[in-house]
Design a protein around this motif. Structure first.
Motif, PDB file in Angstrom:
ATOM      1  N   THR A  40       1.070  -1.236  -0.084  1.00  0.00           N
ATOM      2  CA  THR A  40      -0.166   0.285  -0.054  1.00  0.00           C
ATOM      3  C   THR A  40       0.814   1.317   0.334  1.00  0.00           C
ATOM      4  OG1 THR A  40      -0.360   0.047   2.116  1.00  0.00           O
ATOM      5  CG2 THR A  40      -2.150  -0.916   1.228  1.00  0.00           C
ATOM      6  N   GLY A  41       2.340   0.877   0.398  1.00  0.00           N
ATOM      7  CA  GLY A  41       2.779   2.059   0.813  1.00  0.00           C
ATOM      8  C   GLY A  41       3.924   2.533  -0.461  1.00  0.00           C
ATOM      9  N   GLY A  42       3.959   1.788  -1.270  1.00  0.00           N
ATOM     10  CA  GLY A  42       3.883   0.895  -2.069  1.00  0.00           C
ATOM     11  C   GLY A  42       4.062   2.142  -3.250  1.00  0.00           C
ATOM     12  N   ILE A  43       2.244   1.502  -3.821  1.00  0.00           N
ATOM     13  CA  ILE A  43       1.306   2.028  -4.587  1.00  0.00           C
ATOM     14  C   ILE A  43       1.623   3.180  -4.287  1.00  0.00           C
ATOM     15  CG2 ILE A  43      -0.604   2.227  -5.406  1.00  0.00           C
ATOM     16  CD1 ILE A  43      -0.911  -0.953  -4.663  1.00  0.00           C
ATOM     17  N   MET A  44       1.237   4.414  -2.321  1.00  0.00           N
ATOM     18  CA  MET A  44       0.834   5.213  -2.615  1.00  0.00           C
ATOM     19  C   MET A  44       2.024   6.398  -2.516  1.00  0.00           C
ATOM     20  SD  MET A  44      -0.409   6.647   0.766  1.00  0.00           S
ATOM     21  CE  MET A  44      -0.964   8.614   0.650  1.00  0.00           C
ATOM     22  N   ALA A  45       3.813   6.060  -2.649  1.00  0.00           N
ATOM     23  CA  ALA A  45       4.950   6.575  -3.248  1.00  0.00           C
ATOM     24  C   ALA A  45       4.514   6.615  -4.390  1.00  0.00           C
ATOM     25  CB  ALA A  45       5.996   5.746  -2.703  1.00  0.00           C
ATOM     26  N   LEU A  46       4.293   5.744  -5.554  1.00  0.00           N
ATOM     27  CA  LEU A  46       4.304   5.072  -7.056  1.00  0.00           C
ATOM     28  C   LEU A  46       4.187   6.289  -7.773  1.00  0.00           C
ATOM     29  CD1 LEU A  46       5.791   4.145  -9.528  1.00  0.00           C
ATOM     30  CD2 LEU A  46       4.134   2.474  -9.346  1.00  0.00           C
ATOM     31  N   VAL A  47       2.261   6.903  -7.297  1.00  0.00           N
ATOM     32  CA  VAL A  47       1.264   7.268  -7.777  1.00  0.00           C
ATOM     33  C   VAL A  47       2.030   8.920  -7.134  1.00  0.00           C
ATOM     34  CG1 VAL A  47      -0.704   7.881  -7.397  1.00  0.00           C
ATOM     35  CG2 VAL A  47      -0.742   5.978  -7.922  1.00  0.00           C
ATOM     36  N   LEU A  48       2.286   9.035  -6.124  1.00  0.00           N
ATOM     37  CA  LEU A  48       2.982  10.637  -5.858  1.00  0.00           C
ATOM     38  C   LEU A  48       3.822  10.648  -6.911  1.00  0.00           C
ATOM     39  CD1 LEU A  48       3.128  13.133  -4.292  1.00  0.00           C
ATOM     40  CD2 LEU A  48       4.835  11.704  -2.907  1.00  0.00           C
ATOM     41  N   PHE A  49       5.242  10.054  -7.129  1.00  0.00           N
ATOM     42  CA  PHE A  49       6.282   9.594  -7.722  1.00  0.00           C
ATOM     43  C   PHE A  49       6.131   9.844  -9.711  1.00  0.00           C
ATOM     44  CE2 PHE A  49       9.178   8.739 -10.703  1.00  0.00           C
ATOM     45  CZ  PHE A  49      10.910   9.580 -10.706  1.00  0.00           C
ATOM     46  N   LEU A  50       4.679   9.479  -9.776  1.00  0.00           N
ATOM     47  CA  LEU A  50       4.411   9.914 -11.399  1.00  0.00           C
ATOM     48  C   LEU A  50       3.631  11.436 -11.720  1.00  0.00           C
ATOM     49  CD1 LEU A  50       3.770   5.876 -12.492  1.00  0.00           C
ATOM     50  CD2 LEU A  50       5.619   6.737 -12.800  1.00  0.00           C
ATOM     51  N   THR A  51       2.882  11.144 -10.829  1.00  0.00           N
ATOM     52  CA  THR A  51       1.165  12.334 -11.265  1.00  0.00           C
ATOM     53  C   THR A  51       2.544  13.463 -11.002  1.00  0.00           C
ATOM     54  OG1 THR A  51       0.139  10.840  -9.624  1.00  0.00           O
ATOM     55  CG2 THR A  51      -0.716  13.099 -10.314  1.00  0.00           C
ATOM     56  N   SER A  52       3.236  13.847  -9.927  1.00  0.00           N
ATOM     57  CA  SER A  52       4.342  15.318  -9.300  1.00  0.00           C
ATOM     58  C   SER A  52       5.019  15.429 -11.091  1.00  0.00           C
ATOM     59  CB  SER A  52       5.486  15.395  -8.241  1.00  0.00           C
ATOM     60  OG  SER A  52       6.361  13.535  -8.681  1.00  0.00           O
ATOM     61  N   LEU A  53       5.553  14.393 -12.087  1.00  0.00           N
ATOM     62  CA  LEU A  53       6.124  14.705 -12.885  1.00  0.00           C
ATOM     63  C   LEU A  53       5.019  15.315 -13.943  1.00  0.00           C
ATOM     64  CD1 LEU A  53       8.488  11.168 -13.966  1.00  0.00           C
ATOM     65  CD2 LEU A  53       8.757  12.814 -12.212  1.00  0.00           C
ATOM     66  N   ILE A  54       3.711  15.214 -13.575  1.00  0.00           N
ATOM     67  CA  ILE A  54       2.882  16.306 -14.797  1.00  0.00           C
ATOM     68  C   ILE A  54       2.446  17.164 -13.705  1.00  0.00           C
ATOM     69  CG2 ILE A  54       3.266  14.128 -16.323  1.00  0.00           C
ATOM     70  CD1 ILE A  54       0.559  13.072 -15.851  1.00  0.00           C
ATOM     71  N   MET A  55       1.772  17.120 -12.873  1.00  0.00           N
ATOM     72  CA  MET A  55       0.801  17.332 -12.311  1.00  0.00           C
ATOM     73  C   MET A  55       1.393  17.958 -10.850  1.00  0.00           C
ATOM     74  SD  MET A  55      -2.064  17.291 -14.025  1.00  0.00           S
ATOM     75  CE  MET A  55      -3.743  17.620 -12.556  1.00  0.00           C
TER      76      MET A  55
END
Length: 249
Positions: A40-55
């Motif tokens: 759950t923490g890994g998914i959360m961190a991955l979503v944060l990182f990828l989304t922060s690249l474009i938003m």
């Protein structure tokens, strides 16, 4: 099978398709709660990182928080809301337990969730994306390892027949406690600088503080108490990390 039971119980991902899990394995799943935090923490961190690249980072944080809500089915947040309702509105043990079992959310639950999400968002917003990604994983895993010990320090407040999940967790063996603790402490030790290791103490203090409150109010714990304990332990971890980052780094 206990690990699979933990993944089935603590997430909404289709792990149940892998095997039919006997009921007795769900009584020992708490010792693997910390390991589900890696997912759950890994998914959360991955979503944060990828989304922060474009938003913008604000949007990325909302997406990250939402991703865990989706993966877990807001299981822990539901527990926090029921905990706030029960402990805020209950006048005695029986009334508190009855309120917590009610599926409707009350004023205390709404206020509790609002304050929780406001604090979580603003704490996450103060950290850089790389540091926040590591903190997300560390806080999730370690806080679950700490919160899991509520079943060791308190008895279950209900019986199996009146339990929401119809399961009463067995207390951890020494081996299970060691496994859970080691799994929980590895991410922060390897992902965070030493200065942030002080944050490891916050969930421990939060665990015993909440345990004391639960003992006085309902003479034990419930499943809702477990979820609330995890979220509040995690929040305390973020608070100390932000304090250290703001004042010392």
């Amino acid at each position: 099978m206990r690990l699979l039971a933990a993944l089935v119980f603590f997430t909404r991902l289709p792990f149940w398709r892998i095997a039919d899990i006997p009921k007795e394995y769900f009584k020992r799943l708490v010792e693997y709660w910390s390991l589900t935090g890696v997912l759950t923490g890994g998914i959360m961190a991955l979503v944060l990182f990828l989304t922060s690249l474009i938003m913008p980072i604000e949007i990325a944080i909302i997406f990250a928080i939402s991703s865990r809500l989706i993966v877990t089915g807001a299981l822990h947040e539901d527990g926090l809301a029921d905990f706030c309702d029960g402990f805020g509105g209950g006048t005695d043990r029986e009334r508190t337990l009855a309120i917590m079992k009610d599926s409707h959310i009350g004023t205390y639950g709404v206020i509790g969730l609002i304050i929780y999400f406001l604090l979580l968002f603003n704490l996450m917003y103060t950290l850089s994306v790389p540091l926040l990604c590591f903190v997300i994983i560390s806080a999730d895993v370690w806080s679950k390892a700490c919160a899991a010990n509520i079943i060791n320090i308190l008895p279950y407040a209900r019986n199996e027949e009146t339990a929401k999940a119809k399961v009463v967790y067995d207390r951890m063996t020494l081996k299970a406690f060691i496994i859970s603790t080691v799994i929980g402490i590895i991410p922060p030790l390897f992902l965070l600088d030493k200065i942030y290791w002080f944050a490891l103490l916050a969930p421990v203090f939060m665990l015993f503080a909440l345990g004391h409150i639960m003992h006085k109010k309902i003479e034990g714990y419930t499943g809702d108490c477990c979820g609330a304990t995890f979220l509040l332990c995690e929040l305390s971890f973020y608070i100390v990390v932000v304090f250290l980052n703001y004042n010392l780094c």
